[in-house]
Enzyme design. Structure first.
Site, PDB file in Angstrom:
ATOM      1  N   ASP A  91       0.865  -1.183   0.000  1.00 17.84           N
ATOM      2  CA  ASP A  91       0.000   0.000   0.000  1.00 17.84           C
ATOM      3  C   ASP A  91       0.902   1.234   0.000  1.00 17.84           C
ATOM      4  OD1 ASP A  91       1.025   0.109   2.534  1.00 17.84           O
ATOM      5  OD2 ASP A  91      -0.887  -0.164   3.560  1.00 17.84           O
ATOM      6  N   ASP A 292      -8.078  -7.264   0.199  1.00 17.81           N
ATOM      7  CA  ASP A 292      -7.199  -7.608   1.310  1.00 17.81           C
ATOM      8  C   ASP A 292      -7.921  -7.227   2.584  1.00 17.81           C
ATOM      9  OD1 ASP A 292      -6.635  -4.567   0.920  1.00 17.81           O
ATOM     10  OD2 ASP A 292      -5.776  -5.050   2.867  1.00 17.81           O
ATOM     11  N   CYS A 330     -13.526 -28.476   6.578  1.00 13.91           N
ATOM     12  CA  CYS A 330     -12.276 -27.825   6.185  1.00 13.91           C
ATOM     13  C   CYS A 330     -11.157 -28.857   6.126  1.00 13.91           C
ATOM     14  CB  CYS A 330     -11.932 -26.714   7.178  1.00 13.91           C
ATOM     15  SG  CYS A 330     -10.369 -25.869   6.812  1.00 13.91           S
ATOM     16  N   CYS A 332      -7.926 -28.096   6.032  1.00 11.78           N
ATOM     17  CA  CYS A 332      -6.633 -27.506   6.418  1.00 11.78           C
ATOM     18  C   CYS A 332      -5.951 -28.368   7.461  1.00 11.78           C
ATOM     19  CB  CYS A 332      -6.808 -26.060   6.909  1.00 11.78           C
ATOM     20  SG  CYS A 332      -7.168 -25.869   8.661  1.00 11.78           S
ATOM     21  N   CYS A 335      -7.565 -28.408  11.010  1.00  8.96           N
ATOM     22  CA  CYS A 335      -8.820 -29.143  11.169  1.00  8.96           C
ATOM     23  C   CYS A 335      -8.619 -30.648  11.022  1.00  8.96           C
ATOM     24  CB  CYS A 335      -9.848 -28.638  10.161  1.00  8.96           C
ATOM     25  SG  CYS A 335     -10.356 -26.948  10.529  1.00  8.96           S
ATOM     26  N   HIS A 361      -5.997 -21.720  10.059  1.00  8.57           N
ATOM     27  CA  HIS A 361      -7.366 -22.109   9.688  1.00  8.57           C
ATOM     28  C   HIS A 361      -8.134 -20.951   9.054  1.00  8.57           C
ATOM     29  CE1 HIS A 361     -11.409 -23.463   9.449  1.00  8.57           C
ATOM     30  NE2 HIS A 361     -11.746 -22.329  10.043  1.00  8.57           N
TER      31      HIS A 361
END
Ligand code: ZN
Length: 393
Positions: A91, A292, A330, A332, A335, A361
């Site tokens: 930014d 974002d 999930c 991931c 999880c 997560h």
């Protein structure tokens, strides 16, 4: 060009496409995790790669103050410094200057501000903010803008928008004159890696890309005016800034809609600093390609987790003996491996691992949502996806 944007599928206003940058490709629509000071807090870079993160956002203000632009430049630019051989966006520093620092003074020339770290005095102009971003060396950098405070009167918002337009022209002029100064300018090793990854090599100079920023507060006519005149300045991508600053959500949607109609179809559109999972899906429906937000990472550190079954506040006593995974839908690594009971224990004990696992997560949830969004657009089923998307509550 070392930067290209290609739209591969459309479904109503939503688009699925691809950004080509010097450090690699990004599939859009994309959610960019925030790596404020050159790190996504608590998560190592290899884990970000496993999660499928394709592009990170870094904050110019923070890296400018520490470790400093000269040091990052000397170390080859921010990608090499943080060992992240993928795209990065910085930014302009404007938002942090307006939100974090004390005793700021805004003039036509620029902004004087005090560091939130040690109180030292600094000055950002469009020219020096671009110089800082060239030194840091992100693939995509942003024009220096004034993020108008909210609420603000019409006349004040209009004056602020006009100054942002003048600052955008100054940002672009400085960038065009200095873009060859990026630390990795025409680096043959970078061009070779891009080729190995199957990305078409650039025919022109390999350097950064500058985006313009639309402002205009909460007034649709000022948003339209700002979009129209920012496009006249001719950037390769356009951001919509100054939203999600406390206004009601329907107003955010109205402002996005007012601006986006005036942005060119063939350029990427980046909505800055938004939002919850259900919100980002709706911004995609409005034609946004990039977003974002600190929300998934910041919320994770406070034990607030987004799941397919709703929001989970992991500190709650009800999870103390709960052996089920955080989110049964999930895949991931958190999880798959750990129970709610264990995550609750880590959080209650203030363990470092709690922050790391919770962040992994939440990012997985955001990235998986965007993958499903892209797929739905490609299949022409985005309207169905939207109506069936179970927003976490
Ligand atoms: Zn998970």
């Amino acid at each position: 060009m070392s930067f290209r944007f290609q739209i591969e599928a459309r479904d109503d206003k939503a688009r699925a496409g691809r950004l080509f940058t010097p450090h690699g490709e990004v599939q859009t629509p994309v959610f960019m995790p925030v790596g404020t000071v050159g790190t996504v807090k608590g998560v190592p870079q290899d884990t970000l790669e496993e999660l499928g993160v394709q592009i990170l956002l870094n904050n110019t203000y923070h890296l400018y103050l520490r470790p400093g632009v000269a040091m990052v430049r000397q170390l080859g630019g921010v990608q090499r410094f943080m060992s992240w051989d993928h795209p990065i966006l910085t930014d302009s520093g404007g938002f942090q200057v307006f939100s974090l620092s004390d005793l700021r003074k805004v003039t036509e020339e620029g902004v004087t501000f005090r560091s939130h770290l040690d109180g030292s005095s600094h000055f950002f102009s469009p020219e020096s903010a671009i110089a800082a971003q060239i030194g840091l060396g992100a693939d995509i950098i942003m024009a220096f803008d004034e993020c108008t405070e909210h609420p603000a009167e019409y006349a004040r918002t209009q004056a602020s928008m006009e100054m942002t337009l003048r600052w955008a022209a100054r940002s672009k002029k400085y960038f065009e004159e200095h873009k060859h100064e990026v630390p990795w300018f025409n680096d043959p090793a970078l061009a070779k890696r891009r080729l190995e990854r199957g990305t078409r090599p650039g025919t022109n100079d390999q350097t950064q890309t500058l985006f313009g920023i639309v402002q205009g507060g909460m007034f649709p006519d000022l948003r339209r005016e700002s979009a129209r005149r920012t496009v006249e300045l001719d950037f390769l991508g356009y951001a919509i800034g100054g939203l999600s600053v406390g206004e009601p959500r329907p107003m955010t949607h109205e402002m996005v809609d007012a601006a986006i109609r005036f942005l060119p179809e063939d350029k990427p559109r980046y909505l800055m600093g938004v939002g919850t999972p259900e919100e980002i899906v709706h911004y995609v429906a409005q034609g946004v390609d990039m977003m974002d937000c600190v929300l998934p990472t910041r919320a994770a550190r406070h034990g607030l987790l987004f799941t397919s079954e709703g929001r989970v506040t992991i500190k709650n006593a009800r999870y103390a003996g709960d052996e089920s995974p955080l989110d049964p839908n999930c895949g991931c690594k958190v999880c798959v491996r750990y129970s709610r009971a264990y995550l609750r224990h880590l959080y209650a004990s203030n363990e470092l691992l709690a922050q790391a696992l919770n962040t992994v997560h939440n990012l997985a949830y955001y990235l998986d949502t965007m993958r499903r969004v892209r797929q739905a657009i490609q299949l022409g089923e985005f309207a169905n996806f939207l109506s069936g998307f179970r927003a976490p509550r």
